[in-house]
Design an enzyme around this catalytic site. Structure first.
Site, mmCIF file in Angstrom:
data_model
loop_
_atom_site.group_PDB
_atom_site.id
_atom_site.type_symbol
_atom_site.label_atom_id
_atom_site.label_comp_id
_atom_site.label_asym_id
_atom_site.label_seq_id
_atom_site.Cartn_x
_atom_site.Cartn_y
_atom_site.Cartn_z
ATOM 1 N N LYS A 1 0.840 -1.190 0.000
ATOM 2 C CA LYS A 1 0.000 0.000 0.000
ATOM 3 C C LYS A 1 0.883 1.251 0.000
ATOM 4 O O LYS A 1 2.102 1.174 0.199
ATOM 5 C CB LYS A 1 -0.927 -0.010 1.215
ATOM 6 C CG LYS A 1 -0.212 -0.045 2.554
ATOM 7 C CD LYS A 1 -1.185 -0.179 3.708
ATOM 8 C CE LYS A 1 -0.433 -0.255 5.033
ATOM 9 N NZ LYS A 1 -1.356 -0.313 6.186
ATOM 10 N N ARG B 1 -10.084 -0.625 15.155
ATOM 11 C CA ARG B 1 -9.872 0.290 14.047
ATOM 12 C C ARG B 1 -10.877 -0.069 12.958
ATOM 13 O O ARG B 1 -11.858 0.618 12.756
ATOM 14 C CB ARG B 1 -8.416 0.184 13.574
ATOM 15 C CG ARG B 1 -7.965 1.291 12.668
ATOM 16 C CD ARG B 1 -6.475 1.266 12.435
ATOM 17 N NE ARG B 1 -5.995 0.009 11.868
ATOM 18 C CZ ARG B 1 -4.761 -0.177 11.406
ATOM 19 N NH1 ARG B 1 -3.881 0.819 11.475
ATOM 20 N NH2 ARG B 1 -4.398 -1.329 10.902
ATOM 21 N N TYR C 1 15.941 29.628 9.635
ATOM 22 C CA TYR C 1 14.852 30.254 10.372
ATOM 23 C C TYR C 1 15.086 30.126 11.873
ATOM 24 O O TYR C 1 15.561 29.091 12.357
ATOM 25 C CB TYR C 1 13.526 29.604 10.011
ATOM 26 C CG TYR C 1 13.067 29.882 8.598
ATOM 27 C CD1 TYR C 1 12.759 31.171 8.186
ATOM 28 C CD2 TYR C 1 12.947 28.846 7.677
ATOM 29 C CE1 TYR C 1 12.339 31.429 6.888
ATOM 30 C CE2 TYR C 1 12.525 29.086 6.382
ATOM 31 C CZ TYR C 1 12.226 30.381 5.998
ATOM 32 O OH TYR C 1 11.815 30.624 4.713
ATOM 33 N N MET D 1 11.691 24.088 3.794
ATOM 34 C CA MET D 1 10.869 23.376 2.818
ATOM 35 C C MET D 1 11.694 22.726 1.710
ATOM 36 O O MET D 1 11.457 21.575 1.333
ATOM 37 C CB MET D 1 9.835 24.320 2.201
ATOM 38 C CG MET D 1 8.903 23.614 1.216
ATOM 39 S SD MET D 1 7.679 24.702 0.456
ATOM 40 C CE MET D 1 6.640 25.091 1.861
#
Length: 391
Positions: free
Chosen positions: A48, A148, A270, A328
């Site tokens: 998956k 679940r 940053y 990013m």
């Protein structure tokens, strides 16, 4: 051989900021090992999420070549992608049926739904496809403690009774999912096994499947008829507190976009992380948009208060720390100890691979290897390597 389909290779290597290499020989070796550990059960494969981020087509082709005949995905679109590379396989879809219209996808790919609820049962009975010798083939998921997905024990008993009379469905496989298999002595494992055995006995003509990657190493009765290895196929350690028996499959490298000197007392990235010495920085063209998690930053993120050491890269035989915050598209590494003459723009720094295991990187990021793999972005140049080819 190396795959040459440009769709598999992602970004053109001349402009890619990073490189993802998938060692299909290691993947095949991991499958053979897990199949051996699964004996006498049959080992399937969980593919998956685009084969845990590594590419459905090449991964499934390699597993089919090793004799894998049962595949597990989360959604029918993933199942159709598997079918393209595994025309004869049984392909099970975990997440069930969302609507009557969904049954058309299953029919198209001859996919086998895992039925988790009364709604799933009703939809499949009314709209499912018939096999040559059996109506509405499927798997049934029974709830044993994960809470679940899955039929409650009470509902499973009713389904068994009703289907014995009507024969409307043909359950080929009964499954449940272990919640704590990576901790072998957890009492939940035995509780789930006993519950699963009692529920599986209601469907004597179906095979049973309980063990995920970690469950395979519980051995014995946990193996049932079919095992479902997932993350271990891709190189992650399936068990807590043990030496990893799996081979490394995926490696990720970031390209150096710039080398720059900053003096002691200057700040970087940053949040203005200060540097304590004259520093040579390698600015690499991979960041959290590529799946290199911000939480692995060297400073300035909450995780560093609980776990002081952030992520590392590896280049020229040395580990080099992430400096400041991952951004990013860019990540900074302190390469001072290597020296400017050793490196140049365009060189690659390993972020994850044989020198930096994915489980170590996951720990530095406060997460698990599953999330790292499935976060890998589409901006990487991709290589699929087999039979001694080296990139």
């Amino acid at each position: 051989m190396t795959h040459t389909d440009p769709q598999l290779h992602g970004v053109d290597p001349r402009v890619a900021g990073g490189r993802l290499t998938v060692d299909l020989d290691a993947l095949a070796a991991n499958y053979r090992f897990l199949a051996e550990q699964s004996t006498p059960a049959e080992a399937g494969a969980v593919v998956k999420a685009d084969a845990y981020g590594l590419g459905t087509g090449p991964v499934v082709e390699a597993l089919v070549a090793e004799g894998c005949r049962k595949f597990f995905v989360a959604l029918p679109e993933e199942g159709l992608a598997v079918r393209a590379s595994a025309p004869e396989a049984d392909i099970y879809v975990f997440n069930g049926l969302f609507s009557p219209e969904a049954a058309a996808f299953y029919r198209e790919g001859r996919l086998l739904p895992v039925l988790n609820s009364q709604s799933d049962l009703s939809i499949w009975e009314a709209h499912g496809w018939d096999d040559e010798d059996a109506p509405r083939p499927c798997a049934l998921h029974v709830e044993t403690g994960m809470n679940r997905l899955g039929l409650t024990p009470e509902r499973a008993k009713i389904v068994a009774q009703e289907n014995a009379l009507t024969g409307a469905l043909t359950p080929r496989l009964i499954i449940s999912h272990l919640a704590c298999a990576d901790t072998p002595d957890h009492p939940m494992n035995r509780q789930q096994l006993e519950s699963f055995q009692a529920l599986g006995a209601l469907f004597p003509d179906a095979e049973s499947s309980l063990a995920n990657s970690a469950g395979i190493f519980l051995g014995g009765e946990f193996l049932c008829d079919v095992t479902r290895p997932g993350v271990a196929l891709y190189g992650s350690n399936p068990m807590n507190g043990t030496v990893n028996p799996m081979q490394s499959v995926a490696s990720v490298h970031a390209r150096i976009a710039q080398l720059r000197h900053v003096p002691a007392g200057a700040t970087v990235s940053y949040g203005a992380t200060p540097v304590g010495r004259d520093t040579l920085i390698a600015v690499t063209a991979v960041g959290y948009a590529d799946g290199y998690h911000r939480s692995g930053s060297g400073a300035g993120v909450p995780l560093r208060t609980a776990q002081p050491v952030g992520s590392h890269g590896y280049i020229e035989g040395r580990r080099v720390p992430v400096l400041g915050r991952v951004t990013m598209d860019l990540t900074l590494f302190d390469v001072t100890d290597l020296g400017l003459d050793t490196l140049q723009v365009g060189d690659f720094i390993e972020l994850m691979g044989s020198n930096l295991p994915m489980d170590e990187l996951a720990s530095a990021c406060g997460t698990i290897s599953y999330e790292l793999l499935t976060s890998l972005g589409h901006r990487f140049e991709r290589h699929y390597v087999r039979s001694g080819d080296h990139i």
